[in-house]
Scaffold this motif. Sequence first.
Motif, PDB file in Angstrom:
ATOM      1  N   THR A  16       0.844  -1.211   0.000  1.00 55.27           N
ATOM      2  CA  THR A  16       0.000   0.000   0.000  1.00 55.27           C
ATOM      3  C   THR A  16       0.872   1.250   0.000  1.00 55.27           C
ATOM      4  O   THR A  16       0.573   2.213  -0.697  1.00 55.27           O
ATOM      5  N   ARG A  35       2.226   1.846  -3.387  1.00 56.31           N
ATOM      6  CA  ARG A  35       1.220   2.308  -4.340  1.00 56.31           C
ATOM      7  C   ARG A  35       1.071   3.819  -4.296  1.00 56.31           C
ATOM      8  O   ARG A  35       0.909   4.461  -5.318  1.00 56.31           O
ATOM      9  N   GLY A  36       1.084   4.357  -3.114  1.00 56.69           N
ATOM     10  CA  GLY A  36       0.884   5.798  -3.004  1.00 56.69           C
ATOM     11  C   GLY A  36       2.110   6.602  -3.366  1.00 56.69           C
ATOM     12  O   GLY A  36       2.036   7.821  -3.502  1.00 56.69           O
ATOM     13  N   ALA A  52      -2.978  10.957  -1.989  1.00 55.99           N
ATOM     14  CA  ALA A  52      -1.762  10.178  -1.730  1.00 55.99           C
ATOM     15  C   ALA A  52      -0.931  10.843  -0.628  1.00 55.99           C
ATOM     16  O   ALA A  52      -0.372  10.167   0.235  1.00 55.99           O
TER      17      ALA A  52
END
Lengths: 272, 317
Positions: free
Chosen positions: A80, A83-84, A111
């Motif tokens: 996670t 991803r950001g 984000a």
Amino acid sequence: MLEIRNLRVHFYTRPVPAVDGIDLTVPDGEIVGLVGESGSGKTVTATAAAGLLDRGACEVSGRILLNGEDLLTLPARRLTALRGRAVGMVFQDPAAALDPLMRAGKQAGEALALHTKLPKSERKAAVLQAFRDVELPDPERVYNAYPRELSGGMQQRVMIASALVSSPSLLLLDEPTTALDVTVQAEILALLKRLNAEKGISMLLISHDLNVVRHVAKRVAVMQGGKLVETGETEALFRAPRQDYTKRLIAAAPKPFGGAAGVRMRGDAGSE
Amino acid sequence: MKTLLKKTASLLLTLLLTSFLVFLAFELIDGDPARTMLGDQATEQRVQALQAELGLDKPFFTRYIGWLGGFVTGDFGVSFSYRQPVWEILAPKLGPTAVTGALAFLLITVCGLPLGLFSAHWKHPAVLAVRTFFEQLIMAVPPFVLGIGLSWGFGVVLHAFTPGDFPALSEDPLGAVRYLFFAALALAVPRIAMTARMLRMSVSGELGRDYVRASMARGATRRQALTRHVLKNALPATVAFLAQTMAELVGSGVIVEQVFGVPGVGRLLVASIGNRDYPVVCTVIVMLAFFVLVSGALADAVNLMIDPGRRGGKSHA
Ligand SMILES: Nc1ncnc2c1ncn2[C@@H]1O[C@H](COP(=O)(O)OP(=O)(O)OP(=O)(O)O)[C@@H](O)[C@H]1O
Ligand SMILES: [Mg+2]
């Protein structure tokens, strides 16, 4: 750098794998095109590369290396976070990819809100800068606008900005211009090219339209039925396609004469 | 501002029409209030005398206008059967009905919404099968059957309350609320299932949308995407559904009051229809219609607050 090695994705609900053993590399600072007809597995590939596959719904094997780390074996928390920060994704339909009830600015800064401790004012400054980077007119107004108050082209720029705020090294662009009309399409492609040149962001540009990719991507991979049937330098591939499938994709597209502005093809109407 | 005026006007018009239709219905159905009150044995003379006393000898429109004129000035008229002002009969019935309705609504939101959210996440096939079975079972059982079942189970078997022995709300408020709780439960159970199902479907639908994937691509977990985006988007449909539920509670409330022996507005309504006591019936119906319309308007207002631009139902993208 993104390296996909022998990736295979098999949804439990389907008889055949959606992606069936592909190898694909996006070197640092490069734009790589991924083309193929509808249902060939392009979106599934991008979804996997973004670390967004629903692992409960499919069987996945192979490796997806992002700057050396394998997304498929990374613990959920690390994934996670990655991803950001390291990867950004842009979707085909910007109207659907934006939450209709959240102001554009807040979404573009999501984000940062999730992964940094920046105060709100600094997050806003970063978002406004990203809005300027994607050439949005009147960034302040856009910041406070709801998605429906923006045109399709502006919505897609907001999406690109929302990926840019966290300064990712890779952008995954899943048919980013398909839902837009011709002139806007050309503008967005020019913008992507500029971002790549100025910021050195590498990109995987997906399209079912070879002409979209032709003027932007240096290399292109051609996908059919979950497999890569041909890969190569874009110009070489256009001049001398080896596969019949590639020839058909080229033939299906109208000959471009107006440079990037001439991008539009029949396939646009029929897909998704 | 203009829409507010328009809304108010249409609300008033609807109420006017409702009252007229109720009045008209009494004109059309069999049975004369005076004759009903005096019984079969009464002489024609006495019936006519009573009709004159009640104003029933006047033509239909005169009576309607007279009633309407009183109603808008706050004079709801005099009940035929009780010979008392309608308001005096109605007022003590409002409490039990309001408490039952409010308790039921509370149960529906407090149980239905979390259940719905929970089951949107819970996707094991075995759980799915059990859930579908119970949902359908609960929704298929008519409220009065459920009411009789609950009243028997909690009242006769478990002695949690004594059916038929309703303590006055003013004297024993706790006992009264306890009694009404079981009526509310009968009212709420099927709607808890419906609310949970509705929320689950709307949340699952929203979870499949691109903006959820986009949020997750920005580094949100599924849970974060749910709380940051999905809930808000699922809310308008939920609010509309709850408003509709509130309106439906009015109808089923009448039945449940009957089954549980709750001295509320619903029982008064049923008795008054039997007595052809139309001053009472008209007042009650107009009041209930007002409640239904206002809950609808309230839902609209809340949704307008959630989404100031009003994307209109589910027509996004
Ligand atoms: N979540 C899923 N569950 C089951 N099957 C899926 C899922 N996502 C994609 N597929 C299937 O995988 C195959 C590849 O789909 P994908 O969306 O990658 O195609 P695509 O190349 O992006 O096509 P398009 O040009 O239409 O976007 C299709 O047959 C699709 O039905
Ligand atoms: Mg696709």
